[in-house]
Write a protein that holds these residues in place. Structure first.
Motif, PDB file in Angstrom:
ATOM      1  N   PHE A   9      70.362  75.795  63.397  1.00  0.00           N
ATOM      2  CA  PHE A   9      71.092  74.956  64.361  1.00  0.00           C
ATOM      3  C   PHE A   9      72.284  75.701  64.958  1.00  0.00           C
ATOM      4  O   PHE A   9      73.150  75.103  65.586  1.00  0.00           O
ATOM      5  N   GLN A  11      74.893  76.926  63.593  1.00  0.00           N
ATOM      6  CA  GLN A  11      76.164  76.346  63.138  1.00  0.00           C
ATOM      7  C   GLN A  11      77.208  77.387  62.739  1.00  0.00           C
ATOM      8  O   GLN A  11      77.017  78.166  61.811  1.00  0.00           O
ATOM      9  N   PHE A  13      81.227  76.710  62.227  1.00  0.00           N
ATOM     10  CA  PHE A  13      82.243  75.664  62.360  1.00  0.00           C
ATOM     11  C   PHE A  13      83.611  76.268  62.647  1.00  0.00           C
ATOM     12  O   PHE A  13      84.051  77.200  61.963  1.00  0.00           O
ATOM     13  N   LEU A  14      84.258  75.726  63.651  1.00  0.00           N
ATOM     14  CA  LEU A  14      85.576  76.210  64.054  1.00  0.00           C
ATOM     15  C   LEU A  14      86.619  75.713  63.055  1.00  0.00           C
ATOM     16  O   LEU A  14      86.661  74.525  62.738  1.00  0.00           O
ATOM     17  N   GLY A  38      76.862  68.902  69.989  1.00  0.00           N
ATOM     18  CA  GLY A  38      77.023  69.572  68.688  1.00  0.00           C
ATOM     19  C   GLY A  38      78.392  69.403  68.063  1.00  0.00           C
ATOM     20  O   GLY A  38      79.106  70.377  67.851  1.00  0.00           O
ATOM     21  N   GLY A  40      79.165  68.762  65.024  1.00  0.00           N
ATOM     22  CA  GLY A  40      79.279  69.324  63.667  1.00  0.00           C
ATOM     23  C   GLY A  40      80.134  68.423  62.795  1.00  0.00           C
ATOM     24  O   GLY A  40      79.851  67.235  62.651  1.00  0.00           O
ATOM     25  N   GLU A  60      74.242  65.076  68.247  1.00  0.00           N
ATOM     26  CA  GLU A  60      74.122  66.038  67.137  1.00  0.00           C
ATOM     27  C   GLU A  60      72.694  65.998  66.587  1.00  0.00           C
ATOM     28  O   GLU A  60      72.166  64.942  66.284  1.00  0.00           O
ATOM     29  N   ASP A  84      68.276  65.811  69.701  1.00  0.00           N
ATOM     30  CA  ASP A  84      68.337  67.165  70.245  1.00  0.00           C
ATOM     31  C   ASP A  84      68.758  67.042  71.709  1.00  0.00           C
ATOM     32  O   ASP A  84      68.058  66.411  72.509  1.00  0.00           O
ATOM     33  N   PHE A  85      69.866  67.645  72.065  1.00  0.00           N
ATOM     34  CA  PHE A  85      70.363  67.544  73.445  1.00  0.00           C
ATOM     35  C   PHE A  85      69.309  67.961  74.461  1.00  0.00           C
ATOM     36  O   PHE A  85      69.189  67.379  75.534  1.00  0.00           O
ATOM     37  N   ASN A 103      81.491  73.255  71.441  1.00  0.00           N
ATOM     38  CA  ASN A 103      81.399  74.589  70.882  1.00  0.00           C
ATOM     39  C   ASN A 103      79.901  74.748  70.666  1.00  0.00           C
ATOM     40  O   ASN A 103      79.353  74.273  69.682  1.00  0.00           O
TER      41      ASN A 103
HETATM   42  N1  SAH Z   1      81.594  71.598  67.270  1.00  0.00           N
HETATM   43  C1  SAH Z   1      81.530  72.051  65.911  1.00  0.00           C
HETATM   44  C2  SAH Z   1      80.180  72.674  65.558  1.00  0.00           C
HETATM   45  C3  SAH Z   1      79.791  73.870  66.366  1.00  0.00           C
HETATM   46  S1  SAH Z   1      78.325  74.652  65.766  1.00  0.00           S
HETATM   47  C4  SAH Z   1      82.641  73.036  65.654  1.00  0.00           C
HETATM   48  O1  SAH Z   1      83.242  73.529  66.594  1.00  0.00           O
HETATM   49  O2  SAH Z   1      82.937  73.313  64.482  1.00  0.00           O
HETATM   50  C5  SAH Z   1      77.071  74.015  66.876  1.00  0.00           C
HETATM   51  C6  SAH Z   1      76.710  72.566  66.596  1.00  0.00           C
HETATM   52  O3  SAH Z   1      75.635  72.209  67.476  1.00  0.00           O
HETATM   53  C7  SAH Z   1      76.211  72.287  65.209  1.00  0.00           C
HETATM   54  O4  SAH Z   1      76.831  71.115  64.723  1.00  0.00           O
HETATM   55  C8  SAH Z   1      74.711  72.088  65.372  1.00  0.00           C
HETATM   56  O5  SAH Z   1      74.139  71.245  64.384  1.00  0.00           O
HETATM   57  C9  SAH Z   1      74.646  71.468  66.750  1.00  0.00           C
HETATM   58  N2  SAH Z   1      73.358  71.624  67.442  1.00  0.00           N
HETATM   59  C10 SAH Z   1      72.514  72.684  67.388  1.00  0.00           C
HETATM   60  N3  SAH Z   1      71.454  72.492  68.189  1.00  0.00           N
HETATM   61  C11 SAH Z   1      71.625  71.273  68.796  1.00  0.00           C
HETATM   62  C12 SAH Z   1      70.851  70.509  69.715  1.00  0.00           C
HETATM   63  N4  SAH Z   1      69.699  70.962  70.214  1.00  0.00           N
HETATM   64  N5  SAH Z   1      71.310  69.289  70.113  1.00  0.00           N
HETATM   65  C13 SAH Z   1      72.487  68.809  69.594  1.00  0.00           C
HETATM   66  N6  SAH Z   1      73.257  69.493  68.719  1.00  0.00           N
HETATM   67  C14 SAH Z   1      72.847  70.711  68.313  1.00  0.00           C
END
Ligand code: SAH
Length: 258
Positions: A9, A11, A13-14, A38, A40, A60, A84-85, A103
């Protein structure tokens, strides 16, 4: 409770609150409807929650993240879309102008932008964290070497600003590359002055063989000899501005140059 980052995914995380606040503050004040892609564990989302004037949703794909959000931010209850977006029908939440923030998962950042393009007449702005090189490419002016398919397509409909670079150390786990935040703001072009489907094909085809002159790169269009004499065909994709591509599309489509 924390979440173990899942590679599939994208991931990362910030961890830096300052940067999270700065990203959300980059939203323009007239954005009333916002979609965060996303969320997170909600590092950006909690700043969105502080802004009482906006109406927002988060989308998410990772159920563990959604559960985390529900538990830690009960106020988000009706705002979380577990989908899924790339597959989600945006019309079911917004049939009006809205902004996108996130992010982004880097593995699908181009696909996110292609979806933005499809919805360009409702997406007024995008504030997004990308891999630095991708951000630079999108922001680099058409007609320069760094420029690619997405730069031309996005710049046809959006003004792009490179906001700031983000170090890998502020993420957990750290990505292998640097990141950057850019802002895309919808310009006032409602319709390009050419067949838009064809424009898309021309841009993609031209960049797919970017080292070749357009005369060679665009062979599949079977351009008439007379038209292909035009010296625009001596150039390469990266030398063309958005307007040059519009002109080129019309030439290929048999529409003569004024
Ligand atoms: N915004 C958070 C996470 C960033 S990581 C931060 O800044 O910490 C990217 C995020 O997008 C993750 O939570 C992941 O699960 C989500 N993600 C990945 N593919 C996606 C999709 N197709 N649709 C929606 N969310 C998705």
């Amino acid at each position: 409770m924390s979440i173990r980052a899942k590679k599939r995914f994208g991931q990362h995380f910030l961890k830096d609150e300052n940067i999270a606040g700065k990203i959300v503050a980059a939203l323009s004040s007239d954005s009333e409807n916002v979609l965060e892609i996303g969320p997170g564990t909600g590092v950006l989302t909690k700043y969105l929650l502080e802004n009482k004037k906006i109406n927002f949703y988060v989308i998410e794909v990772d159920n563990e993240s959604s559960e985390f959000l529900e538990k830690h931010y009960p106020q988000l209850k009706d705002k979380i879309i577990k989908s899924d977006f790339l597959k989600f029908k945006i019309e079911t939440i917004f049939n009006k102008p809205f902004a996108i923030i996130g992010n982004f998962p880097y593995n699908i950042s181009s696909q996110i932008l292609f979806k933005v393009l499809e919805h360009r007449n409702n997406v007024t702005e995008v504030i997004g964290m990308f891999q630095k090189e991708v951000a630079q490419r999108i922001a680099s002016k058409s007609g320069t070497k760094e420029c690619g398919i997405l730069s031309v397509l996005m710049q046809a409909f959006y003004n792009i600003e490179y906001l700031f670079t983000v170090d890998e150390t502020v993420f957990s786990p750290p990505p292998k590359v640097k990141s950057a935040v850019i802002r895309l703001t919808r310009n006032n072009i409602q319709k390009l002055d050419c067949d838009e489907e064809k424009f898309l094909k021309v841009v993609k085809t031209a960049f797919n063989q970017r080292r070749k002159t357009l005369r060679n790169a665009l062979k599949v269009f079977e351009i008439e000899k007379n038209i292909s004499k035009n010296n625009i065909f001596d150039k390469r994709a990266e030398e063309l501005s958005v307007n040059d591509f519009v002109k080129l599309t019309n030439l290929i489509g048999g529409k003569s140059e004024e």
